[in-house]
Design a protein around this motif. Structure first.
Motif, PDB file in Angstrom:
ATOM      1  N   ASN A   1      -1.501  -2.284 -15.832  1.00 25.12           N
ATOM      2  CA  ASN A   1      -0.982  -3.371 -15.015  1.00 25.12           C
ATOM      3  C   ASN A   1      -1.205  -4.719 -15.682  1.00 25.12           C
ATOM      4  O   ASN A   1      -0.924  -5.741 -15.094  1.00 25.12           O
ATOM      5  N   ARG A   2      -1.716  -4.733 -16.879  1.00 23.99           N
ATOM      6  CA  ARG A   2      -2.021  -5.968 -17.575  1.00 23.99           C
ATOM      7  C   ARG A   2      -0.907  -6.292 -18.574  1.00 23.99           C
ATOM      8  O   ARG A   2      -0.354  -5.402 -19.191  1.00 23.99           O
ATOM      9  N   ALA A   3      -0.600  -7.575 -18.707  1.00 25.98           N
ATOM     10  CA  ALA A   3       0.424  -8.021 -19.652  1.00 25.98           C
ATOM     11  C   ALA A   3      -0.244  -8.351 -20.989  1.00 25.98           C
ATOM     12  O   ALA A   3      -1.129  -9.196 -21.054  1.00 25.98           O
ATOM     13  N   ALA A   4       0.172  -7.667 -22.053  1.00 29.27           N
ATOM     14  CA  ALA A   4      -0.377  -7.913 -23.383  1.00 29.27           C
ATOM     15  C   ALA A   4       0.280  -9.156 -23.977  1.00 29.27           C
ATOM     16  O   ALA A   4       1.465  -9.412 -23.762  1.00 29.27           O
ATOM     17  N   MET A   5      -0.508  -9.933 -24.711  1.00 31.48           N
ATOM     18  CA  MET A   5       0.040 -11.129 -25.349  1.00 31.48           C
ATOM     19  C   MET A   5      -0.746 -11.461 -26.609  1.00 31.48           C
ATOM     20  O   MET A   5      -1.903 -11.102 -26.742  1.00 31.48           O
ATOM     21  N   ASP A   6      -0.066 -12.101 -27.545  1.00 29.83           N
ATOM     22  CA  ASP A   6      -0.689 -12.607 -28.773  1.00 29.83           C
ATOM     23  C   ASP A   6      -0.657 -14.122 -28.695  1.00 29.83           C
ATOM     24  O   ASP A   6       0.387 -14.718 -28.450  1.00 29.83           O
ATOM     25  N   ILE A   7      -1.811 -14.745 -28.904  1.00 31.14           N
ATOM     26  CA  ILE A   7      -1.884 -16.205 -28.906  1.00 31.14           C
ATOM     27  C   ILE A   7      -2.588 -16.655 -30.175  1.00 31.14           C
ATOM     28  O   ILE A   7      -3.325 -15.896 -30.791  1.00 31.14           O
ATOM     29  N   GLY A   8      -2.348 -17.885 -30.583  1.00 31.42           N
ATOM     30  CA  GLY A   8      -2.979 -18.427 -31.773  1.00 31.42           C
ATOM     31  C   GLY A   8      -4.272 -19.134 -31.437  1.00 31.42           C
ATOM     32  O   GLY A   8      -4.345 -19.885 -30.465  1.00 31.42           O
TER      33      GLY A   8
ATOM     34  N   THR B   1      -4.725 -10.295 -26.601  1.00 34.32           N
ATOM     35  CA  THR B   1      -5.411 -10.248 -25.308  1.00 34.32           C
ATOM     36  C   THR B   1      -4.440  -9.790 -24.239  1.00 34.32           C
ATOM     37  O   THR B   1      -3.282  -9.509 -24.519  1.00 34.32           O
ATOM     38  N   SER B   2      -4.902  -9.694 -23.026  1.00 38.96           N
ATOM     39  CA  SER B   2      -4.040  -9.340 -21.905  1.00 38.96           C
ATOM     40  C   SER B   2      -4.532 -10.049 -20.658  1.00 38.96           C
ATOM     41  O   SER B   2      -5.698 -10.436 -20.567  1.00 38.96           O
ATOM     42  N   VAL B   3      -3.637 -10.231 -19.711  1.00 38.78           N
ATOM     43  CA  VAL B   3      -3.993 -10.835 -18.427  1.00 38.78           C
ATOM     44  C   VAL B   3      -3.511  -9.920 -17.314  1.00 38.78           C
ATOM     45  O   VAL B   3      -2.481  -9.260 -17.454  1.00 38.78           O
ATOM     46  N   PRO B   4      -4.246  -9.868 -16.209  1.00 39.76           N
ATOM     47  CA  PRO B   4      -3.803  -9.054 -15.087  1.00 39.76           C
ATOM     48  C   PRO B   4      -2.600  -9.709 -14.410  1.00 39.76           C
ATOM     49  O   PRO B   4      -2.372 -10.913 -14.575  1.00 39.76           O
ATOM     50  N   PRO B   5      -1.839  -8.943 -13.657  1.00 41.88           N
ATOM     51  CA  PRO B   5      -0.687  -9.539 -12.975  1.00 41.88           C
ATOM     52  C   PRO B   5      -1.144 -10.503 -11.893  1.00 41.88           C
ATOM     53  O   PRO B   5      -2.143 -10.266 -11.219  1.00 41.88           O
TER      54      PRO B   5
END
Length: 58
Positions: free
Chosen positions: A5-12, A22-26
């Motif tokens: 249920n977590r959205a994966a993302m790449d950040i600088g 990283t990932s954030v929950p909905p």
């Protein structure tokens, strides 16, 4: 196969320019009819330099 249920993302990383995975929950999103649109947060650490990153989302 289970689904996260977590959205994966790449950040600088602003300290060393490394890519941080990283990932954030909905969140509930922004609902126009609601006064409870609260900004939520999450923290993660850059594995290259140890810089702490704060992520905010709705």
């Amino acid at each position: 196969m289970s689904k996260s249920n977590r959205a994966a993302m790449d950040i600088g990383c602003p300290a060393c320019d490394a890519t941080v995975n990283t990932s954030v929950p909905p969140g509930p999103g922004i609902v126009e009819e609601s006064d409870s649109n609260r900004l939520r947060g999450s923290e993660t650490v850059c594995r290259s330099c140890g810089h702490e990153l704060e992520l905010y989302y709705y």
